[in-house]
Write an enzyme that holds these catalytic residues in place. Structure first.
Site, PDB file in Angstrom:
ATOM      1  CG  ASN A  85      35.362  25.051  56.366  1.00 34.98           C
ATOM      2  OD1 ASN A  85      34.270  24.580  56.056  1.00 34.98           O
ATOM      3  ND2 ASN A  85      35.701  25.343  57.601  1.00 34.98           N
ATOM      4  CG  HIS A 115      42.010  36.814  31.277  1.00 35.92           C
ATOM      5  ND1 HIS A 115      41.718  35.800  30.394  1.00 35.92           N
ATOM      6  CD2 HIS A 115      41.304  36.541  32.400  1.00 35.92           C
ATOM      7  CE1 HIS A 115      40.863  34.969  30.957  1.00 35.92           C
ATOM      8  NE2 HIS A 115      40.595  35.393  32.176  1.00 35.92           N
ATOM      9  CE  LYS A 166      52.549  45.023  45.218  1.00 40.85           C
ATOM     10  NZ  LYS A 166      52.432  46.351  45.724  1.00 40.85           N
ATOM     11  CE  LYS A 183      49.119  39.954  65.257  1.00 43.45           C
ATOM     12  NZ  LYS A 183      48.615  39.958  66.632  1.00 43.45           N
TER      13      LYS A 183
END
Length: 185
Positions: A85, A115, A166, A183
């Protein structure tokens, strides 16, 4: 033994200087093509998309809404039925591999660049980049940010505004800052 170029260092995930002349020229080319796509008459969007396709490392069928911006383009690999989009940015100093049937909502940021923690290295302008992989069937919500080195599993959903720092398991929903498991699907 020859020394690696800054581009070779970048692609190998090593520290590199993005202000290198070759890398600056490559970013300029990407900016030029993105600008042409972003300013194309809506009646000519299919033609503009074809011109943008040549920038990518690989791409199947995809559709991008303007504005779209990237650093290099050649590190972006798109699967089938990819859709972005408005206002998506992909900073592709390292490979960004996106699977089939992936949807990106408005203003998603995918950034492989980072960095160093060392302030002296930052002052010198050093960067590193780490690949990002997004599996098949993933939906990334509005304003989400995908940070360097992340892998997102198949069919995952990234909530709006999430900051993904992560790896995300397949068939899960994550949201928040930083993104946390909400969930299993």
């Amino acid at each position: 033994m020859s020394e690696l170029s800054e581009k070779q260092k970048m692609l190998a995930g090593e520290e590199y200087f993005p202000s290198n002349k070759v890398l600056q020229q490559e970013r300029f080319l990407a900016k030029t093509r993105c600008h042409a796509f972003n300013t194309a008459d809506p009646k000519n969007q299919k033609t503009a998309l074809k011109a943008l396709r040549s920038l990518f490392g690989s791409a199947s069928y995809f559709w991008l809404e303007p504005s779209f911006n990237c650093d290099y383009g050649y590190n972006i690999h798109l699967g089938k039925n990819f859709y972005t989009n408005y206002g998506v940015v992909i900073l592709d100093a390292a490979p960004v591999c996106i699977g089939d049937d992936v949807l990106l909502a408005p203003h998603v940021l995918i950034s492989t660049a980072t960095h160093p923690l060392d302030p002296l290295k930052r002052k010198k302008g050093i960067e590193t980049a780490h690949p990002i992989t997004i599996g098949n069937g993933v939906w990334v919500g509005m304003g989400a940010k995908i940070l360097p080195g992340v892998t997102i599993g198949d069919n995952a959903i990234i909530g709006a505004g999430a900051v993904v720092n992560k790896d995300v398991l397949a068939n899960t929903v994550v949201a928040g800052v930083p993104a946390k498991l909400i969930k299993h699907i």
